[in-house]
Design an enzyme around this catalytic site. Structure first.
Site, PDB file in Angstrom:
ATOM      1  N   LYS A  17      60.429  40.312  92.598  1.00 64.77           N
ATOM      2  CA  LYS A  17      59.575  39.200  93.053  1.00 64.77           C
ATOM      3  C   LYS A  17      59.441  39.129  94.576  1.00 64.77           C
ATOM      4  O   LYS A  17      58.385  38.788  95.088  1.00 64.77           O
ATOM      5  CB  LYS A  17      60.097  37.864  92.511  1.00 64.77           C
ATOM      6  CG  LYS A  17      59.892  37.709  91.007  1.00 64.77           C
ATOM      7  CD  LYS A  17      60.314  36.325  90.548  1.00 64.77           C
ATOM      8  CE  LYS A  17      60.239  36.224  89.041  1.00 64.77           C
ATOM      9  NZ  LYS A  17      60.554  34.869  88.556  1.00 64.77           N
ATOM     10  N   ASN A  63      55.339  36.046  91.410  1.00 63.52           N
ATOM     11  CA  ASN A  63      55.510  36.472  90.014  1.00 63.52           C
ATOM     12  C   ASN A  63      54.176  36.828  89.353  1.00 63.52           C
ATOM     13  O   ASN A  63      54.143  37.251  88.202  1.00 63.52           O
ATOM     14  CB  ASN A  63      56.230  35.400  89.192  1.00 63.52           C
ATOM     15  CG  ASN A  63      55.323  34.260  88.768  1.00 63.52           C
ATOM     16  OD1 ASN A  63      54.307  33.991  89.419  1.00 63.52           O
ATOM     17  ND2 ASN A  63      55.663  33.591  87.684  1.00 63.52           N
ATOM     18  N   GLY A  93      66.701  33.185  94.564  1.00 60.97           N
ATOM     19  CA  GLY A  93      65.262  33.307  94.371  1.00 60.97           C
ATOM     20  C   GLY A  93      64.709  32.334  93.338  1.00 60.97           C
ATOM     21  O   GLY A  93      63.655  31.731  93.545  1.00 60.97           O
ATOM     22  N   LYS A 112      59.443  39.012  76.818  1.00 60.37           N
ATOM     23  CA  LYS A 112      58.610  38.382  75.792  1.00 60.37           C
ATOM     24  C   LYS A 112      57.166  38.233  76.261  1.00 60.37           C
ATOM     25  O   LYS A 112      56.306  37.767  75.524  1.00 60.37           O
ATOM     26  CB  LYS A 112      59.184  37.001  75.441  1.00 60.37           C
ATOM     27  CG  LYS A 112      60.603  37.052  74.902  1.00 60.37           C
ATOM     28  CD  LYS A 112      61.093  35.639  74.609  1.00 60.37           C
ATOM     29  CE  LYS A 112      62.591  35.591  74.370  1.00 60.37           C
ATOM     30  NZ  LYS A 112      63.080  36.473  73.323  1.00 60.37           N
ATOM     31  N   SER A 113      56.895  38.609  77.539  1.00 59.83           N
ATOM     32  CA  SER A 113      55.568  38.378  78.096  1.00 59.83           C
ATOM     33  C   SER A 113      54.449  39.101  77.341  1.00 59.83           C
ATOM     34  O   SER A 113      53.375  38.514  77.139  1.00 59.83           O
ATOM     35  CB  SER A 113      55.543  38.766  79.579  1.00 59.83           C
ATOM     36  OG  SER A 113      56.358  37.877  80.302  1.00 59.83           O
ATOM     37  N   THR A 147      58.743  40.480  87.475  1.00 61.84           N
ATOM     38  CA  THR A 147      60.003  39.812  87.179  1.00 61.84           C
ATOM     39  C   THR A 147      61.143  40.522  87.893  1.00 61.84           C
ATOM     40  O   THR A 147      60.911  41.396  88.743  1.00 61.84           O
ATOM     41  CB  THR A 147      60.196  39.672  85.645  1.00 61.84           C
ATOM     42  OG1 THR A 147      61.343  38.880  85.400  1.00 61.84           O
ATOM     43  CG2 THR A 147      60.338  41.017  84.950  1.00 61.84           C
TER      44      THR A 147
END
Ligand code: ATR
Length: 279
Positions: free
Chosen positions: A66, A87, A130, A16-17, A62
């Site tokens: 990372k 990130n 993580g 969705k970024s 992502t």
């Protein structure tokens, strides 16, 4: 020329970024583009260098890259160093800065959006991978009365609790050791939901009035939030707010201006049937 940003992931098609950053750019009147780039699992560094050569100014990173981004960066912020993961990347002329905005994003969602202060509260963090590592330090900085980290592999939880710096009381344990304890805030940072697995939480973990927070989100209520609701958590929240807040923090790192997140969060929530439930 329009400044280029992207998110690297694998898979990344669901991200969705791009939509979130397009909304931030419009709101803050910033001339930038933001795309999702599928990096081959063995080709993350090559993908990053190709993007820089094509004029890229910065990137989000992502799953599953990372930790690799942490190793690739030539300079790290203190919060990225502490998380052991990156990130957010900023591409300079002679350096690549690695940052981590996940912890700040979680805290901003909890404290500012959901109105749940951490200071003086009993906090349970589930998981020691993580995702948990990225938020454990910032949670401890917020001064809880107690931070317990529980994990299927108890040794990892104990190691994580031991490595954290900060004054607040903290400890790591296995799930059965939670019997008899209760918490004001329970945060799921495991990936157990992805396999539809219910975590083996003893009854009584959710104190009356407690908030259950899942760093995951999905089209449906996650298995963790379903379990939390059944075991008496008073409030349920998924990770959509954290998603928007970590993005806003990255945007601020890149552009020096912090976008408002409320409209973006409302839009994300309308686009899924994800959970934000007050009972
Ligand atoms: P991430 O980067 O998403 O945190 P990770 O580093 O692989 O991914 O960590 C996954 C976390 O979810 C770990 O805490 C893992 O527990 P273990 O350390 O014992 O493996 C937890 N996890 C994944 N599947 C799980 C399951 N079915 N039950 C309980 N915990 C699970």
């Amino acid at each position: 020329m329009t400044d280029r940003y992207c998110v690297f992931g694998n898979p990344v098609g669901h991200s969705k970024s791009p939509a979130i950053h397009a909304a931030f750019a419009a709101q803050c009147r910033q001339d930038l583009s933001y795309e999702a780039i599928l990096a081959p699992r063995e080709g993350f560094a090559d993908s990053v260098h190709a993007f820089i050569a094509a004029g890229g100014r910065g990137a989000n990173v992502t799953v599953p890259f990372k930790e690799e981004a942490y190793r690739l960066a030539t300079r790290l912020t203190a919060r990225a160093e502490r998380a052991g993961a990156v990130n957010t990347l900023v591409f300079g002329t002679d350096q690549m800065l690695g940052d981590n905005t996940d912890g700040a994003g979680l805290l901003r969602d909890l404290i500012d959006n959901l109105g749940r202060p951490i200071a003086g509260k009993r906090v349970l963090l589930l998981g020691a991978g993580g995702a948990a590592r990225g938020v454990a330090g910032p949670l401890l900085d917020a001064n809880p009365a107690l931070l317990v980290i529980a994990n299927r592999t108890a040794g990892k939880a104990r190691d994580l609790a031991r490595c954290l710096s900060g004054a607040a009381e903290r400890r790591g344990c296995a799930y059965p050791e939670l019997a008899g304890l209760s918490f004001d805030l329970v945060i799921n940072a495991t990936s157990a939901s992805l396999g539809g697995v219910m975590l083996p939480l003893p009854a009584g973990v959710f104190a009356s009035g407690s908030l259950a927070y899942d760093m995951m989100y999905g089209q449906q209520t996650t298995p963790f939030l379903t379990l939390a609701g059944n075991q008496g958590a008073a409030y349920l929240a998924d990770g959509l707010g954290m998603l928007a807040e970590q993005a806003a923090e990255a945007f601020a790192v890149w552009r020096g201006v912090r976008p408002e997140t409320a409209l973006v969060i409302a839009w994300l929530r309308a686009a899924t049937s994800g959970a934000l439930v007050t009972r």
